[in-house]
Design a protein around this motif. Sequence first.
Motif, PDB file in Angstrom:
ATOM      1  N   ILE A 101       0.817  -1.215   0.000  1.00  0.00           N
ATOM      2  CA  ILE A 101       0.000   0.000   0.000  1.00  0.00           C
ATOM      3  C   ILE A 101       0.852   1.267   0.000  1.00  0.00           C
ATOM      4  N   GLY A 117       1.366   4.995  -0.624  1.00  0.00           N
ATOM      5  CA  GLY A 117       0.387   6.089  -0.690  1.00  0.00           C
ATOM      6  C   GLY A 117       0.863   7.240  -1.541  1.00  0.00           C
ATOM      7  N   PHE A 151       1.777   3.038   3.524  1.00  0.00           N
ATOM      8  CA  PHE A 151       0.665   3.356   4.431  1.00  0.00           C
ATOM      9  C   PHE A 151       0.562   2.371   5.596  1.00  0.00           C
ATOM     10  N   THR A 173       1.025   8.811   4.468  1.00  0.00           N
ATOM     11  CA  THR A 173       0.226   8.780   3.242  1.00  0.00           C
ATOM     12  C   THR A 173       0.937   9.377   2.030  1.00  0.00           C
ATOM     13  N   TYR A 217      -1.900   9.652  10.181  1.00  0.00           N
ATOM     14  CA  TYR A 217      -2.733   9.491  11.374  1.00  0.00           C
ATOM     15  C   TYR A 217      -2.051   9.981  12.651  1.00  0.00           C
ATOM     16  N   THR A 221      -6.021  14.078  10.071  1.00  0.00           N
ATOM     17  CA  THR A 221      -5.630  13.126   9.026  1.00  0.00           C
ATOM     18  C   THR A 221      -5.163  13.830   7.743  1.00  0.00           C
ATOM     19  N   THR A 280      -3.810  13.481   4.061  1.00  0.00           N
ATOM     20  CA  THR A 280      -3.845  12.465   3.003  1.00  0.00           C
ATOM     21  C   THR A 280      -2.915  12.796   1.829  1.00  0.00           C
ATOM     22  N   PHE A 317      -7.577  16.241   5.416  1.00  0.00           N
ATOM     23  CA  PHE A 317      -8.765  15.558   4.880  1.00  0.00           C
ATOM     24  C   PHE A 317     -10.027  15.745   5.715  1.00  0.00           C
ATOM     25  N   TYR A 318      -9.979  15.377   6.993  1.00  0.00           N
ATOM     26  CA  TYR A 318     -11.202  15.425   7.808  1.00  0.00           C
ATOM     27  C   TYR A 318     -11.625  16.865   8.131  1.00  0.00           C
ATOM     28  N   HIS A 354     -15.191  13.165   2.905  1.00  0.00           N
ATOM     29  CA  HIS A 354     -14.613  14.517   2.933  1.00  0.00           C
ATOM     30  C   HIS A 354     -14.018  14.914   1.584  1.00  0.00           C
ATOM     31  N   ILE A 369      -8.394  15.757  -0.573  1.00  0.00           N
ATOM     32  CA  ILE A 369      -7.552  14.570  -0.406  1.00  0.00           C
ATOM     33  C   ILE A 369      -6.136  14.782  -0.948  1.00  0.00           C
TER      34      ILE A 369
END
Lengths: 317, 102
Positions: A140, A142, A157, A192, A208, A243, A245, A260-261, A287, A290
């Motif tokens: 993964i 990112g 990630f 990310t 995070y 967060t 991204t 993001f959030y 949201h 990004i």
Amino acid sequence: MKTILKTIQWLLFIVLVLIGFTYFFWIPSVQEPAYALEKTWGKKGSAPGQFNEPTGITVKGNEVFVSDGRNHRIQVFDLEGTALRQFGVNDLERPMNLTIAKNELYVADYFADQIKVFSLQGDYRRSIGTPGTGPGEFTIPGGVAVAENGDLYVAGFTTQRVQQLHADGSFVRQWGITGEAGTFGGKLRYPTDVALSKKGTLFIADGYNDRVLAMGPDGKLLTKWGGPFAMNIFGPFNGWFTTITGLSVGPSGNVFVADFYNDRVQKFTQDGSFLNAFGIESSGPTHTTIAVAEADDGSVFVADYANHQIQKWRPGK
Amino acid sequence: MNFLCRKTLLFFVTITLLWSTTGFAGGTQYNMRVDGLACPFCAYGIEKKFTKTDGVDSVDIDLQKGLVIVKTREGKTFNEKKLKEIINDAGFTMKSVTEKER
């Protein structure tokens, strides 16, 4: 009774002082005129100019490159949103954050566990890495950044690390401990994205942990920012994140962070001084902001995940 | 007579089509309620896990309802423990699951 009242008074006083300190020291004010939303383009779909979850963005000259996540393709637009071309349908599974270096587009492919490289016209060139958690392997990825000497920096990630690799994919070093999420002791928590400045400073979106880490060319931490002490305290205030991204270093030299959030972009100097914030609020449940990229003329382009569109912002005067 | 023949033919064609459609679907649909799906970096992790799981036909994420919808191929089923395990591996907790034949 009197003692209880006095205790409550003191507690209230302490809380107010703490709020005052927090506000004074950890909530910076905006340093620039406000950005204005110039336009948006796109809606949910699979036709040219439509998106099914845009997940990454970068700008080169007069062209905007967008990761069109669920359509597993890259779409290219001019700075006004005219669709120019698309590519990658047969080579990409779930494209995420993008970067351009030496006239090649580097795509972090979340599902393929590889970095895919294309010419800017869309010809597939090569894939870097194999799935796994060993040195030089990806699980993964990112986001990716590429240095002047061709070295790659890849945010893993779920592997909780950022790897530095030579152009041939051989391992150089890493930040974070493989598979161990954390806030202290050099650990990362779901990184990310990454970006490089012209001077070789590496910026890590420590997703995070709600913070940005800046690493010098020697690999040592130069600075970090995001909420009080940059220690995973999240929030909606200026200079705080909920967060991260994506992030990028623009032609202006400033660092743009997709928060993001909080549905916004936050803009900083390279030493982490807060400059500005702007964005489109989401109507839920997901949201908007990004990924983000700045063009040479200072315009800022945002991949808007919730609304399946691209936002174009103009700097204030 | 001609009319009767046509009607009979239409009846058999319809029945055959219905049979073949159900025959092709055959599998099971699981609707799993999972909290915290708003961030694609996380939601894609669940999708990826199921996509790479043997017997899975399709995976959809319904953000509005907070659902992960997994459809399996004919004859493939998962028990609740296995579904929980896959969701846990992706870093989430499955709150509940309902299943139905496709």
